[in-house]
Design a protein around this motif. Structure first.
Motif, PDB file in Angstrom:
ATOM      1  N   MET A   1       0.810  -1.213   0.000  1.00  0.00           N
ATOM      2  CA  MET A   1       0.000   0.000   0.000  1.00  0.00           C
ATOM      3  C   MET A   1       0.845   1.264   0.000  1.00  0.00           C
ATOM      4  N   TYR A   2       2.063   1.183   0.536  1.00  0.00           N
ATOM      5  CA  TYR A   2       2.913   2.362   0.648  1.00  0.00           C
ATOM      6  C   TYR A   2       3.750   2.606  -0.613  1.00  0.00           C
ATOM      7  N   ARG A   3       3.809   1.642  -1.485  1.00  0.00           N
ATOM      8  CA  ARG A   3       4.678   1.768  -2.653  1.00  0.00           C
ATOM      9  C   ARG A   3       4.047   2.723  -3.667  1.00  0.00           C
ATOM     10  N   GLY A   4       4.783   3.736  -4.014  1.00  0.00           N
ATOM     11  CA  GLY A   4       4.258   4.778  -4.887  1.00  0.00           C
ATOM     12  C   GLY A   4       3.558   5.884  -4.136  1.00  0.00           C
ATOM     13  N   ALA A   5       3.538   5.819  -2.799  1.00  0.00           N
ATOM     14  CA  ALA A   5       2.853   6.833  -1.994  1.00  0.00           C
ATOM     15  C   ALA A   5       3.759   8.024  -1.737  1.00  0.00           C
ATOM     16  N   TYR A   6       3.126   9.144  -1.475  1.00  0.00           N
ATOM     17  CA  TYR A   6       3.839  10.380  -1.133  1.00  0.00           C
ATOM     18  C   TYR A   6       3.630  10.656   0.350  1.00  0.00           C
ATOM     19  N   PHE A   7       4.729  10.708   1.112  1.00  0.00           N
ATOM     20  CA  PHE A   7       4.681  10.995   2.540  1.00  0.00           C
ATOM     21  C   PHE A   7       4.864  12.497   2.772  1.00  0.00           C
ATOM     22  N   TYR A   8       4.074  13.049   3.679  1.00  0.00           N
ATOM     23  CA  TYR A   8       4.240  14.451   4.065  1.00  0.00           C
ATOM     24  C   TYR A   8       3.933  14.579   5.551  1.00  0.00           C
ATOM     25  N   HIS A   9       4.246  15.722   6.114  1.00  0.00           N
ATOM     26  CA  HIS A   9       4.141  15.930   7.562  1.00  0.00           C
ATOM     27  C   HIS A   9       3.348  17.195   7.843  1.00  0.00           C
ATOM     28  N   ASP A  10       2.599  17.196   8.935  1.00  0.00           N
ATOM     29  CA  ASP A  10       2.018  18.450   9.436  1.00  0.00           C
ATOM     30  C   ASP A  10       2.723  18.814  10.734  1.00  0.00           C
ATOM     31  N   TYR A  11       3.412  19.941  10.694  1.00  0.00           N
ATOM     32  CA  TYR A  11       4.245  20.338  11.829  1.00  0.00           C
ATOM     33  C   TYR A  11       3.407  20.615  13.068  1.00  0.00           C
ATOM     34  N   ASN A  12       2.284  21.305  12.884  1.00  0.00           N
ATOM     35  CA  ASN A  12       1.469  21.675  14.044  1.00  0.00           C
ATOM     36  C   ASN A  12       0.947  20.457  14.782  1.00  0.00           C
ATOM     37  N   GLY A  13       0.607  19.426  14.048  1.00  0.00           N
ATOM     38  CA  GLY A  13       0.056  18.238  14.675  1.00  0.00           C
ATOM     39  C   GLY A  13       1.079  17.181  15.011  1.00  0.00           C
ATOM     40  N   GLY A  14       2.299  17.319  14.509  1.00  0.00           N
ATOM     41  CA  GLY A  14       3.305  16.287  14.736  1.00  0.00           C
ATOM     42  C   GLY A  14       2.905  14.960  14.124  1.00  0.00           C
ATOM     43  N   VAL A  15       2.189  15.016  12.998  1.00  0.00           N
ATOM     44  CA  VAL A  15       1.659  13.810  12.378  1.00  0.00           C
ATOM     45  C   VAL A  15       2.192  13.685  10.961  1.00  0.00           C
ATOM     46  N   THR A  16       2.501  12.469  10.553  1.00  0.00           N
ATOM     47  CA  THR A  16       2.927  12.186   9.185  1.00  0.00           C
ATOM     48  C   THR A  16       1.833  11.382   8.487  1.00  0.00           C
ATOM     49  N   ASN A  17       1.434  11.856   7.321  1.00  0.00           N
ATOM     50  CA  ASN A  17       0.430  11.188   6.499  1.00  0.00           C
ATOM     51  C   ASN A  17       1.054  10.752   5.189  1.00  0.00           C
ATOM     52  N   PHE A  18       0.290   9.978   4.408  1.00  0.00           N
ATOM     53  CA  PHE A  18       0.750   9.661   3.061  1.00  0.00           C
ATOM     54  C   PHE A  18      -0.433   9.680   2.113  1.00  0.00           C
ATOM     55  N   LEU A  19      -0.160  10.087   0.879  1.00  0.00           N
ATOM     56  CA  LEU A  19      -1.165  10.128  -0.169  1.00  0.00           C
ATOM     57  C   LEU A  19      -0.977   8.934  -1.088  1.00  0.00           C
ATOM     58  N   THR A  20      -2.077   8.271  -1.422  1.00  0.00           N
ATOM     59  CA  THR A  20      -2.066   7.274  -2.487  1.00  0.00           C
ATOM     60  C   THR A  20      -2.859   7.831  -3.657  1.00  0.00           C
ATOM     61  N   PHE A  21      -2.477   7.441  -4.862  1.00  0.00           N
ATOM     62  CA  PHE A  21      -3.003   8.053  -6.077  1.00  0.00           C
ATOM     63  C   PHE A  21      -3.969   7.093  -6.765  1.00  0.00           C
ATOM     64  N   ASN A  22      -5.155   7.582  -7.001  1.00  0.00           N
ATOM     65  CA  ASN A  22      -6.223   6.763  -7.562  1.00  0.00           C
ATOM     66  C   ASN A  22      -6.242   6.849  -9.080  1.00  0.00           C
ATOM     67  N   ALA A  23      -6.860   5.861  -9.704  1.00  0.00           N
ATOM     68  CA  ALA A  23      -6.868   5.787 -11.162  1.00  0.00           C
ATOM     69  C   ALA A  23      -7.576   6.972 -11.799  1.00  0.00           C
ATOM     70  N   ASP A  24      -8.532   7.586 -11.076  1.00  0.00           N
ATOM     71  CA  ASP A  24      -9.275   8.713 -11.651  1.00  0.00           C
ATOM     72  C   ASP A  24      -8.571  10.052 -11.455  1.00  0.00           C
TER      73      ASP A  24
END
Length: 645
Positions: free
Chosen positions: A376-399
């Motif tokens: 699930m993580y392969r090809g994902a983009y990881f980013y961080h929100d400094y205020n929340g101290g949380v790291t998220n990742f985006l996955t890209f859909n076919a549409d």
């Protein structure tokens, strides 16, 4: 592609291609972190400590031979090599760097052909010698320089090897108002009020030159903020003849614009010939897709929105005419954009600011295309929100839409993330360390925390929301709990001139004289205590409940709060400080006054230290925390145990 792009939404956007990452050789094996309150990661992932003990680290670059170059805000470049943080820096350019507020040495890159091309590239706010002694918060300029490593010792820069690639005219002559920040006259303008060639303005204490990185074509990409908070000056982000508010793409040997750039006009030295994308306020971190050259941008948000952008050549993201999906108030002429004559590209993903949970400062990260993380993580983009101290990742859909997933929490102060084949590296300015996240076993499927695609939104950044800049305006603090008869010991040294903490620590008084002891019932020093004194407060903080805490400090003239991961003073790091004076119990004048979320355990002892320097008599010192689920409160003595020598 030209500026005459239609502003289009996610439905009209072409499907996003899978984003690739150039894998780079890994540094020596790191040791697992054993600190309390580490990153909260999904099952199967582990956090490892690569290097700690850094002073306000801002950026890092991993060389192909495994050594890691780490930039510190004040202007030093440290080297981690063969499992060791070297005592001697690669270079120290602190004499050239203005590090007021969120300024400083903020970007570093290593040539991809290292060590055959033994070059290191730095991006920083420059302090011209003619105005170095003027007000540090006044207008300055920015530069990108290339340094050559010594062939006999690649951990050292050759003396006098620095070459200015971008910002050759970032000199005192073109600094508009060196005595006052965010004020007219604006910088990098000629007598006709047109942008000066090869000059990067920086009136504000943020939105500076941010990052340097390489693309797959060998070009050097430079992320530059609009350099200002004053809205009369930020329209330059839309002016292709200004270098501010842009992604630049230049020749790493000469700093000249490349012929393949979208606005190349035949003159490689013109400003517009260097521009790859425009209409940005603070593109703090970027990465380049090595397969197609698209630039992925983390834009630190303004009053309401944060965004992740994907830029093709010539993309215009519309700042300051747009913020998120909304039109923004601006001194810029936005009529061509709002009429549809000219349009801007909507971000790939955007999200709104919230107080609970804290969200409000998007730190762009990197793409993971290795094979060791779960699929699930392969090809994902990881980013961080400094205020929340949380790291998220985006996955890209076919549409062409994206899905946002929460990956990790309790990651305070992350200012850069870089992915390799088997790891995600994270640099924390708060913890003073570089960490590595690896996958070692079976993991559960991650939760899609915000799974609704929002590909039509736009985001832009505001004062106080930079990297290192938690932004929710605190309410006036009240004392946290009853003192219950306990007292906090404050050590006071008198007749210490100046307002600088470092100078205070070097004085004969601090080294030799026994201090006066003042007892406190909370972490607030009595106002009206005189002039020219320094204070140190030490002890052990004992949290009443487990969870995420945030810390705040106000001081006049200077204050700094350090916290250890345990009871050992040797493990303390600065988590909040005042770069200049603040009013009493005002915690949002500077982003550095607030920490990110830090996980603490109830009943555990954590060593803390407060240093305070008062100069002219307008004294105040307040240290507060925000407990889990609570408001901001000055820390009472009931939560502090005395320091034992």
């Amino acid at each position: 592609m030209s500026t005459a792009l239609k502003r289009f939404n996610g439905g009209a956007r072409a499907a996003l291609t899978t984003l690739l990452l150039i894998s780079i050789l890994l540094p020596p094996v790191a040791q697992p972190v054993r600190a309390q309150g580490g990153f909260n990661l999904p099952d199967g992932f582990v956090q490892e400590e690569v290097v700690v003990g850094l002073k306000l680290p801002t950026s890092f670059a991993i060389a192909p031979d495994g050594r890691i170059f780490i930039a510190e805000k004040a202007g030093r470049v440290r080297v981690f090599h063969k499992g060791e943080l070297l005592a001697e820096p690669f270079i120290d350019i602190s004499g050239e760097v203005n590090d007021y507020g969120s300024r400083g040495l903020l970007g570093i890159a290593v040539d991809p052909a290292w060590p055959r091309r033994p070059y290191v590239y730095l991006a920083f706010v420059y302090d011209p010698p003619e105005i170095k002694d003027r007000n540090k918060s006044g207008a300055r300029v920015s530069r990108v320089v290339r340094l050559t490593a010594d062939s006999k010792d690649l951990n050292k820069a050759l003396p006098d090897s620095g070459v200015v690639l971008v910002g050759k005219n970032s000199i005192a002559r073109y600094v508009g108002n060196p005595d006052q920040g965010d004020a007219e006259p604006f910088s990098c303008l000629d007598e006709n009020k047109r942008p000066v060639r090869d000059c990067i303005a920086n009136e504000g204490d943020a939105h500076t030159v941010n990052m340097v990185t390489f693309g797959p074509d060998g070009a050097l990409y430079v992320a530059v903020g609009d350099g200002i908070v004053n809205s009369r000056g930020n329209p330059r982000a839309l002016d292709i003849d200004s270098l501010n508010g842009k992604i630049l793409r230049v020749d790493p040997d000469t700093g000249k614009g490349l012929r393949s750039n979208p606005f190349f006009d035949g003159d490689p030295d013109s400003n517009r010939s260097k521009v790859f994308a425009l209409g940005l306020r603070n593109p703090f971190r970027i990465t380049v897709d090595p397969r197609n050259g698209r630039v992925i941008i983390g834009e630190v948000g303004n009053q309401k929105w944060e965004e992740i952008n994907i830029a093709e050549p010539g993309a215009n993201f519309g700042w300051p005419c747009y913020e998120g999906p909304e039109e923004a108030a601006s001194y810029a002429d936005c009529r061509p954009y709002r009429s549809g004559e000219l349009a801007v590209v909507a971000p790939t993903f955007a999200y709104t600011h919230t107080a609970q949970p804290a969200r409000g400062a998007a730190i762009g990260g990197d793409l993971y295309l290795g094979r060791t993380f779960p699929p699930m993580y392969r090809g994902a983009y990881f980013y961080h929100d400094y205020n929340g101290g949380v790291t998220n990742f985006l996955t890209f859909n076919a549409d062409g839409s994206v899905t946002d997933h929460e990956f990790a929490t309790n990651m305070p102060g992350i200012v850069q993330m870089t992915a390799t084949n088997d790891s995600l590296y994270a640099l924390s300015i708060v913890l003073g360390g570089l960490y590595r996240i690896r996958y070692t076993g079976a993991a559960t499927r991650p939760t899609a925390a915000t799974a609704t695609p929002r590909a039509t939104l736009r985001a832009t950044p505001a004062r106080g929301e930079e990297a290192g800049a938690p932004t929710a305006t605190p309410t006036p603090a009240r004392s946290s709990g009853a003192a219950a008869g306990k007292r906090i010991r404050a050590e006071v040294w008198k007749d210490v001139s100046g307002s600088d903490i470092d100078a205070f620590l070097k004085t004969p008084q601090f080294r030799n004289e026994a201090p006066t002891i003042v007892e406190l019932d909370r972490l607030a020093f009595p106002r009206g205590s005189g002039v020219n004194y320094g204070v140190r407060i030490r002890g052990y903080l004992v949290p009443p409940e487990s969870g995420d805490y945030r810390f705040f400090i106000s001081a006049d003239d200077r204050g700094a709060l350090s916290l250890s991961k345990d009871a050992n003073p040797a493990n303390k790091v600065v988590i909040a400080y005042t770069p200049d004076w603040t009013n009493a119990e005002v915690y949002d004048k500077f982003p550095e006054q607030a920490s990110g979320p830090i996980a603490l355990k109830a009943g555990q002892r954590y060593y803390f230290e407060v240093l305070y320097k008062q100069g002219d008599g307008k004294d105040n010192l307040f240290v507060a925390w925000e407990r889990p689920g609570g408001g901001i409160e000055v820390i009472a003595a009931s939560y502090v145990e005395p320091f034992n020598e």
